[in-house]
Design a protein around this motif. Structure first.
Motif, PDB file in Angstrom:
ATOM      1  N   ALA A 257      26.019 -39.819  52.353  1.00  0.00           N
ATOM      2  CA  ALA A 257      24.636 -40.000  52.326  1.00  0.00           C
ATOM      3  C   ALA A 257      23.923 -40.610  51.071  1.00  0.00           C
ATOM      4  O   ALA A 257      23.220 -41.363  51.428  1.00  0.00           O
ATOM      5  CB  ALA A 257      24.242 -38.499  52.357  1.00  0.00           C
ATOM      6  N   SER A 258      24.615 -40.496  50.112  1.00  0.00           N
ATOM      7  CA  SER A 258      24.153 -41.169  48.883  1.00  0.00           C
ATOM      8  C   SER A 258      24.271 -42.577  48.735  1.00  0.00           C
ATOM      9  O   SER A 258      23.279 -43.472  48.687  1.00  0.00           O
ATOM     10  CB  SER A 258      24.807 -40.541  47.559  1.00  0.00           C
ATOM     11  N   LEU A 259      25.528 -43.079  49.307  1.00  0.00           N
ATOM     12  CA  LEU A 259      25.519 -44.521  49.505  1.00  0.00           C
ATOM     13  C   LEU A 259      24.765 -44.994  50.457  1.00  0.00           C
ATOM     14  O   LEU A 259      23.979 -46.172  50.551  1.00  0.00           O
ATOM     15  CB  LEU A 259      27.165 -44.681  49.917  1.00  0.00           C
ATOM     16  N   ALA A 260      24.463 -44.363  51.581  1.00  0.00           N
ATOM     17  CA  ALA A 260      23.672 -44.774  52.613  1.00  0.00           C
ATOM     18  C   ALA A 260      22.064 -45.196  52.199  1.00  0.00           C
ATOM     19  O   ALA A 260      21.312 -45.986  52.318  1.00  0.00           O
ATOM     20  CB  ALA A 260      23.515 -44.012  53.823  1.00  0.00           C
ATOM     21  N   ASN A 273       8.624 -52.838  49.021  1.00  0.00           N
ATOM     22  CA  ASN A 273       8.064 -51.650  49.322  1.00  0.00           C
ATOM     23  C   ASN A 273       8.434 -50.701  48.060  1.00  0.00           C
ATOM     24  O   ASN A 273       9.581 -49.952  48.193  1.00  0.00           O
ATOM     25  CB  ASN A 273       8.689 -51.162  50.540  1.00  0.00           C
ATOM     26  N   ARG A 274       7.999 -50.664  47.124  1.00  0.00           N
ATOM     27  CA  ARG A 274       8.239 -49.969  45.765  1.00  0.00           C
ATOM     28  C   ARG A 274       8.318 -48.712  45.996  1.00  0.00           C
ATOM     29  O   ARG A 274       9.351 -48.190  45.577  1.00  0.00           O
ATOM     30  CB  ARG A 274       7.194 -50.273  44.780  1.00  0.00           C
ATOM     31  N   GLN A 275       7.496 -48.050  46.654  1.00  0.00           N
ATOM     32  CA  GLN A 275       7.653 -46.642  46.511  1.00  0.00           C
ATOM     33  C   GLN A 275       8.620 -45.920  47.428  1.00  0.00           C
ATOM     34  O   GLN A 275       9.536 -45.063  47.048  1.00  0.00           O
ATOM     35  CB  GLN A 275       6.212 -45.815  47.007  1.00  0.00           C
ATOM     36  N   ALA A 276       9.082 -46.582  48.523  1.00  0.00           N
ATOM     37  CA  ALA A 276      10.040 -46.514  49.550  1.00  0.00           C
ATOM     38  C   ALA A 276      11.376 -46.673  48.635  1.00  0.00           C
ATOM     39  O   ALA A 276      12.433 -45.898  49.086  1.00  0.00           O
ATOM     40  CB  ALA A 276       9.901 -47.421  50.540  1.00  0.00           C
ATOM     41  N   ALA A 277      11.263 -47.644  48.021  1.00  0.00           N
ATOM     42  CA  ALA A 277      12.698 -48.081  47.097  1.00  0.00           C
ATOM     43  C   ALA A 277      13.011 -47.176  46.108  1.00  0.00           C
ATOM     44  O   ALA A 277      14.252 -46.429  46.114  1.00  0.00           O
ATOM     45  CB  ALA A 277      12.702 -49.340  46.623  1.00  0.00           C
ATOM     46  N   ILE A 278      11.929 -46.395  45.470  1.00  0.00           N
ATOM     47  CA  ILE A 278      12.176 -45.598  44.277  1.00  0.00           C
ATOM     48  C   ILE A 278      12.563 -44.395  45.180  1.00  0.00           C
ATOM     49  O   ILE A 278      13.529 -43.446  44.517  1.00  0.00           O
ATOM     50  CB  ILE A 278      10.882 -45.467  43.518  1.00  0.00           C
ATOM     51  N   ARG A 279      11.903 -43.889  46.269  1.00  0.00           N
ATOM     52  CA  ARG A 279      12.170 -42.609  46.882  1.00  0.00           C
ATOM     53  C   ARG A 279      13.519 -42.500  47.224  1.00  0.00           C
ATOM     54  O   ARG A 279      14.351 -41.575  47.289  1.00  0.00           O
ATOM     55  CB  ARG A 279      10.989 -42.312  48.241  1.00  0.00           C
ATOM     56  N   SER A 280      14.010 -43.750  47.942  1.00  0.00           N
ATOM     57  CA  SER A 280      15.257 -43.647  48.365  1.00  0.00           C
ATOM     58  C   SER A 280      16.485 -43.498  47.256  1.00  0.00           C
ATOM     59  O   SER A 280      17.349 -42.982  47.317  1.00  0.00           O
ATOM     60  CB  SER A 280      15.669 -45.032  49.284  1.00  0.00           C
ATOM     61  N   LEU A 281      16.079 -44.277  46.086  1.00  0.00           N
ATOM     62  CA  LEU A 281      17.082 -44.059  45.038  1.00  0.00           C
ATOM     63  C   LEU A 281      16.986 -42.491  44.639  1.00  0.00           C
ATOM     64  O   LEU A 281      18.283 -41.996  44.268  1.00  0.00           O
ATOM     65  CB  LEU A 281      16.556 -44.866  43.805  1.00  0.00           C
ATOM     66  N   GLU A 282      16.027 -41.800  44.602  1.00  0.00           N
ATOM     67  CA  GLU A 282      15.829 -40.456  44.162  1.00  0.00           C
ATOM     68  C   GLU A 282      16.895 -39.653  45.335  1.00  0.00           C
ATOM     69  O   GLU A 282      17.510 -38.750  44.992  1.00  0.00           O
ATOM     70  CB  GLU A 282      14.553 -39.701  44.192  1.00  0.00           C
ATOM     71  N   ALA A 284      19.375 -40.657  46.895  1.00  0.00           N
ATOM     72  CA  ALA A 284      20.644 -41.236  46.476  1.00  0.00           C
ATOM     73  C   ALA A 284      21.108 -40.336  45.403  1.00  0.00           C
ATOM     74  O   ALA A 284      22.321 -39.716  45.362  1.00  0.00           O
ATOM     75  CB  ALA A 284      20.720 -42.487  46.460  1.00  0.00           C
ATOM     76  N   GLN A 285      20.469 -40.165  44.340  1.00  0.00           N
ATOM     77  CA  GLN A 285      20.589 -39.495  43.318  1.00  0.00           C
ATOM     78  C   GLN A 285      21.028 -37.986  43.470  1.00  0.00           C
ATOM     79  O   GLN A 285      21.971 -37.343  43.127  1.00  0.00           O
ATOM     80  CB  GLN A 285      19.760 -39.640  42.002  1.00  0.00           C
ATOM     81  N   ASP A 286      20.139 -37.629  44.136  1.00  0.00           N
ATOM     82  CA  ASP A 286      20.026 -36.059  44.666  1.00  0.00           C
ATOM     83  C   ASP A 286      21.272 -35.831  45.521  1.00  0.00           C
ATOM     84  O   ASP A 286      21.905 -34.693  45.317  1.00  0.00           O
ATOM     85  CB  ASP A 286      18.986 -35.561  45.323  1.00  0.00           C
TER      86      ASP A 286
END
Length: 420
Positions: A257-260, A273-282, A284-286
């Motif tokens: 899931a993290s890799l996806a 899409n800055r907010q979507a990108a940061i949200r997806s990184l979060e 991934a980290q979680d």
């Protein structure tokens, strides 16, 4: 009473349960014009050793299933009392004839017309070959030799699945073929043979479906996202990232899931899409924080972990204009990427140079970018890395067209990054 270890081992090799063996023996009996009367209990008697010498028709069917004699399967004929009046015992005659032709009574003659046995050992051997290709990729990156070797492995797996194995073995061989084909596709992406990669990914996705293998399916969608990224098809890259998130393995295993999510973050960043990108990184980290590092994983995903997530974070941050954060993420990645992942270290180094350049630190950026070449010493530069270095040089001459170091860097390394 001792069990029939030879039969037990042969069943394990073909991944057969007692019920499945009974079914296959009955199939052979019926095709031979006999009644299929073998039951689970019959097989259990064979396995436990209670029945030491099955009926001739059953023996023939067993020999057809396993491709070897009943004796090789651990069955033994009952001892015969030799009549004293016999002028020549037929058993003695057979032994004599065997000795005369240079054979011994212990040599097993394969059942005529029996299919070749395909089993778990074939799957394991092919998987080991796949692991060996992953080691080559970690060091050198994608190239035509790697692609050819992967396609050869896929062809062998598909040839073996046609040789009469059980359905479970056939599915595993389809899975192996999907992984080999996905490896070939990944090699084509790394070499920037994009049309070829697209064809191979379509084939790999079909094989993953035949295998009912969500891990192989997730791998293919991950590669589709990368392919779309390198084709500047950023909406398709996001869609592929979502498809990867939707696979059964990504829903079940936080590592996948993290890799996806990380792959989806890159797609969002490319779309701005800055907010979507940061949200997806979060996300991934979680997810990565919940992954169990002790769980065994396929060799193809061995590259992914905290270091690779930092490397992908550097890409996202640079694309959304956070060059300083990108530089910090690149430093974190390089501090932990294993030494054997030379190609990944070289890519992270090039990304670090870009982040430094985008902060107008031209001298440091050129010094960092020059470190890519010794990292790949002894091997051609993969196409994906050549393209990244080309991006770096274009940004260099755009941002510092009059800087002497920019011209010197281009003059010195243009031949290096172009080498095939």
């Amino acid at each position: 009473m001792e069990g029939n270890e030879s039969l037990i081992s042969a069943m394990a090799e073909l991944d057969l349960t007692q019920a499945e063996l009974a079914e296959r023996v009955n199939d052979h009996l019926i095709r031979a014009g006999h009644e299929g009367t073998v039951s689970d209990r019959t097989v259990r008697n064979w396995v436990t050793g209670k029945t030491r010498w099955p009926h001739p028709r059953q023996r023939e069917a067993l020999e057809a299933v396993f491709g070897c004699t009943a004796e090789k399967l651990g069955f033994r004929p009952p001892a015969r009392r030799r009549p004293s009046s016999s002028p020549e015992d037929p058993v003695d005659r057979r032994i004599f004839l065997s000795a005369a032709t240079g054979t011994t009574a212990s040599v097993a003659v394969p059942f005529v017309g029996a299919p070749s046995c395909v089993g778990t050992s074939d799957v394991i051997r092919l998987r080991r070959g796949l692991d060996a290709l992953m080691e080559v990729d970690r060091s050198r990156g994608g190239h035509e030799g790697l692609e050819r070797a992967a396609l050869s492995g896929a062809a062998e797996a598909l040839a073996k699945q046609k040789l009469g194995a059980t359905q479970r073995i056939r599915q595993r061989l389809f899975s192996v073929a999907a992984d080999y084909t996905a490896t070939a596709a990944w090699s084509a992406i790394d070499a920037r043979h994009m049309d070829r990669a697209s064809q191979l990914l379509g084939r790999a996705l079909y094989l993953a479906g035949m295998a009912k293998d969500p891990v192989a399916e997730m791998r293919v969608w991950n590669s589709y996202a990368m392919l779309a990224h390198h084709r500047d098809e950023f909406t398709e890259a996001v869609d592929a990232g979502y498809a990867a998130q939707g696979t059964a393995i990504a829903r079940r295993d936080p590592l996948f899931a993290s890799l996806a999510h990380a792959r989806t973050a890159i797609g969002h960043a490319n779309l701005g899409n800055r907010q979507a990108a940061i949200r997806s990184l979060e996300y991934a980290q979680d997810a990565l924080g919940k992954a169990d590092a002790s769980e065994p994983t396929p060799s193809w995903i061995a590259f992914y972990g905290p270091a690779e997530l930092m490397a992908m974070t550097a890409i996202v941050r640079d694309r959304i204009g956070d060059a300083a954060e990108s530089e910090a993420a690149s430093h974190k990645a390089l501090s932990t990427i294993p030494e054997e992942f030379r190609r990944n270290r070289a890519l992270a180094t090039a990304r670090l140079a870009l982040a430094q350049l985008h902060q107008r630190d031209v001298d440091q950026a050129c010094s960092t970018a020059s470190m890519v070449f010794p990292l790949m010493s002894g091997h051609p530069i993969p196409g994906r890395m050549r393209s990244l270095l080309g991006d770096y040089y274009r940004d260099l001459i755009t941002l510092a067209p009059d800087a002497t170091i920019a011209r010197e860097w281009g003059d010195r390394y243009r031949t290096e990054w172009s080498r095939l």
